[in-house]
Design an enzyme around this catalytic site. Structure first.
Site, PDB file in Angstrom:
ATOM      1  N   GLY A  51       1.498  -1.092   0.041  1.00 28.72           N
ATOM      2  CA  GLY A  51       0.229   0.031  -0.014  1.00 28.72           C
ATOM      3  C   GLY A  51       0.876   1.468   0.016  1.00 28.72           C
ATOM      4  N   CYS A  78       4.780  -5.666   1.744  1.00 26.78           N
ATOM      5  CA  CYS A  78       5.343  -4.419   1.830  1.00 26.78           C
ATOM      6  C   CYS A  78       4.388  -3.829   3.000  1.00 26.78           C
ATOM      7  CB  CYS A  78       5.585  -3.782   0.119  1.00 26.78           C
ATOM      8  SG  CYS A  78       6.423  -2.312   0.003  1.00 26.78           S
ATOM      9  N   TYR A  79       3.857  -2.825   2.356  1.00 25.12           N
ATOM     10  CA  TYR A  79       3.210  -2.530   3.974  1.00 25.12           C
ATOM     11  C   TYR A  79       2.375  -2.929   4.429  1.00 25.12           C
ATOM     12  CZ  TYR A  79      -0.256   0.893   5.797  1.00 25.12           C
ATOM     13  OH  TYR A  79      -0.837   1.232   6.629  1.00 25.12           O
ATOM     14  N   HIS A 165       8.038  -7.589  -3.277  1.00 24.14           N
ATOM     15  CA  HIS A 165       7.106  -7.498  -3.907  1.00 24.14           C
ATOM     16  C   HIS A 165       7.329  -9.208  -4.953  1.00 24.14           C
ATOM     17  CE1 HIS A 165       4.665  -3.859  -3.956  1.00 24.14           C
ATOM     18  NE2 HIS A 165       6.007  -3.418  -3.279  1.00 24.14           N
ATOM     19  N   GLU A 167       4.174 -10.869  -6.388  1.00 22.37           N
ATOM     20  CA  GLU A 167       3.948 -10.369  -7.457  1.00 22.37           C
ATOM     21  C   GLU A 167       4.213 -10.147  -8.827  1.00 22.37           C
ATOM     22  OE1 GLU A 167       3.822  -9.385  -5.135  1.00 22.37           O
ATOM     23  OE2 GLU A 167       2.849  -6.781  -4.686  1.00 22.37           O
ATOM     24  N   ASP A 223     -14.805  -9.525 -25.001  1.00 22.21           N
ATOM     25  CA  ASP A 223     -15.914  -9.533 -23.477  1.00 22.21           C
ATOM     26  C   ASP A 223     -17.327  -9.941 -24.101  1.00 22.21           C
ATOM     27  OD1 ASP A 223     -13.734  -8.373 -22.420  1.00 22.21           O
ATOM     28  OD2 ASP A 223     -14.299  -6.831 -21.871  1.00 22.21           O
ATOM     29  N   LYS A 362      -9.003 -10.422 -17.547  1.00 21.29           N
ATOM     30  CA  LYS A 362      -9.327  -9.493 -19.499  1.00 21.29           C
ATOM     31  C   LYS A 362      -8.666 -10.847 -19.835  1.00 21.29           C
ATOM     32  CE  LYS A 362      -9.666  -7.011 -22.894  1.00 21.29           C
ATOM     33  NZ  LYS A 362     -11.244  -7.024 -23.148  1.00 21.29           N
TER      34      LYS A 362
END
Ligand code: XMP
Length: 507
Positions: A51, A78-79, A165, A167, A223, A362
């Protein structure tokens, strides 16, 4: 599943996608979610996201003290790590050396989180504060050159904190660390697969809709095509697909979209409503005013197709519905979205809106599409904005100007396809008709005619983009063809701006 508590990081969606890519279901909740809400989802473990705040800032999101008491494994990123440290009375402080970008994880202890990692590995950092004093009952597991406590672990509970991170793509072992946490430590099973997702959702949609009829507006893009295919599989002829030709489509687009739906075996009704869009657009030059008019008429035309008792299907995706945390602190508001107009909201209140893809990203929509047998040509079609060519004709939108832009745009796309640059080399490409005229010379005559700008970008999500480095010979051929074949154009320019600071569209 794994629940991700969102402390406002720009990467929180990426965490969910990475966990799902491991086959493990993941859901994002705001960090303010109640304990009951978290319990309802029966998670196997929790990830606390990063964050933008400092734990010391006024109003900074804090870890709900009941969360650790759930007795679940926790991974703070992290945060999220700083919030764990702060809650345990550790010391979190701004460091002299802010770390942005790559670092190397050193002196890694033997730990289940690190299984499969051998020694020094590249990680990606983005932080100002860091944990300078470990909270009581925790110990360090690894460091980086500038960060003595890059990874920490509780002595008794299955709680970890990472300053980097896992990710992001640049963290080499990120996937292994997330897999170790989700599968090895939390014991989450691999139940998130697109084939079982399709099977499960087709029967769930069948049950949800019952004997009712559903109306779905389709554009021919990925979509709406995937949504229509899913619904068609679930309820067959009780689905009515409506394709609204707003008079702002590209050359032959409406025939092509109708042919695609026919090929997919999904009956689709074509509504030729061009006049209803074009006449209120007369003399309107402001881009936002154009968008408002087009949005309003679209809803009017669509709602004429919905009979009493019918349901409406919407192609809403997960990023549109995540309960988001703004940079100003947590808020549990659903992001506003273009398909949340009053008419739709009223139907939602009556339980008459189905959103079959509201939990998908997506790239997952494309996987579902592939699973449903939708051809690559449709799944990887360039995005086309709802307001269509109205935002690519700068200034007044008239039938005459549409007639100039359409063939020019077609030539550009045809040449990109012929040079095999449509799918992988460009994320979006199109022609724009500028509101200026320039001087030229054709034969022995001076001309004073339109200028067409070509725009082609590379991107992964449309949020940021760079101009595509198209081969000069392709650009030359496109420019030549447009000037020779499209009456009223005597000059073609190529847009070399990136986003930001420019946008992809010109309006
Ligand atoms: P910009 O121009 O903001 O565009 O960089 C990012 C992506 O969004 C598309 N876009 C729109 N799509 N309605 C839409 O459905 C709109 O009003 C609209 N404006 C931009 C654009 O084509 C690009 O893919």
């Amino acid at each position: 599943m794994i629940v991700i508590l969102d402390f406002g990081s720009q990467y929180n969606q990426l965490i969910a996608r990475k966990v799902r890519a491991l086959g493990v279901p993941a859901q994002i909740l705001p960090c303010t979610a109640s304990i009951e809400r978290i319990r309802e989802l029966e998670p196997k473990g929790l990830i606390l996201s990063g964050g933008p705040a400092s734990v010391h800032a006024e109003g900074a999101p804090q870890l709900n003290p009941e969360v650790p008491a759930l007795g679940l494994p926790i991974l703070g990123i992290c945060y999220g790590m700083q919030a764990l440290a702060h809650a345990g009375a550790g010391q979190v402080k701004p460091t002299q050396l802010r770390e942005y970008g790559q670092a190397h994880l050193l002196d890694m202890a033997d730990d289940p989180l690190f299984v499969g990692l051998d020694g020094r590995t590249r990680v990606w950092m983005s932080h100002r504060d860091s944990v300078v004093g470990l909270p009581e009952g925790w110990h360090g597991l690894a460091r980086t050159e500038n960060c003595p406590h890059a990874v920490m672990r509780h002595n008794e509970h299955p709680w970890w904190g990472l300053q980097f991170h896992p990710e992001v793509h640049h963290t080499e072992a990120g996937e292994t660390i997330l897999a170790n946490f989700a599968k090895r430590i939390c014991g989450a099973a691999e139940t998130w697969h697109m084939d079982s997702w399709v099977e499960h959702h087709v029967s769930a949609l069948h049950a949800e809709i019952g004997e009712r009829h559903v109306v779905a507006a389709v554009s021919g893009g990925v979509d709406s095509t995937v949504m229509a295919s899913l619904l068609h599989r679930a309820i067959g002829e009780r689905l009515t697909c409506v394709f609204i030709d707003n008079g702002l489509l590209r050359l032959h687009e409406s025939e092509e979209v109708m042919a695609n739906f026919e090929r997919l075996g999904i009956p689709t009704r074509l509504i030729d409503a061009g006049e209803r869009f074009l006449s209120p657009l007369q003399g309107v030059e402001d881009p936002e005013a154009k968008r408002k008019i087009i949005g309003r008429v679209f809803i009017e035309v669509l709602f004429e197709q919905i009979a009493e008792g019918d349901l409406l299907a919407q192609g809403t995706l997960y990023p549109d519905v995540i309960e988001s945390v703004s940079t100003h602190g947590p808020s549990a508001t659903i992001k506003t979205h273009h398909n949340r107009v009053p008419e739709v909201l009223a139907m939602m209140e009556q339980g008459r809106v189905v959103e079959p893809m509201r939990e998908l990203f997506k790239d997952e929509v494309r996987q579902v599409g592939a699973e449903l047998g939708i051809p690559r040509e449709i799944l990887w079609r360039h995005p086309f904005p709802g307001p269509g060519l109205a935002v690519r004709i700068l200034g007044d939108v008239t039938p005459e100007r549409l007639a100039v832009l359409r063939p020019a745009d077609r030539i550009f796309i045809d040449e990109l396809r012929a040079a095999d640059l449509y799918f992988d080399a460009t994320w979006q490409a199109f022609a724009v008709l500028l509101p200026v005229r320039s001087v030229g010379v054709m034969g022995d005559e001076r001309t004073y005619e339109n200028v067409v700008a070509l725009r082609a970008v590379t991107s992964t999500d449309g949020m940021t983009a760079d101009w595509a480095r198209l081969p000069h010979e392709v650009l030359a051929r496109v420019a030549n063809r447009i000037i020779n074949e499209v009456e009223g154009v005597n000059r073609v320019v190529y847009d070399v701006s990136s986003k930001p600071p420019s946008t992809i569209e010109w309006e």
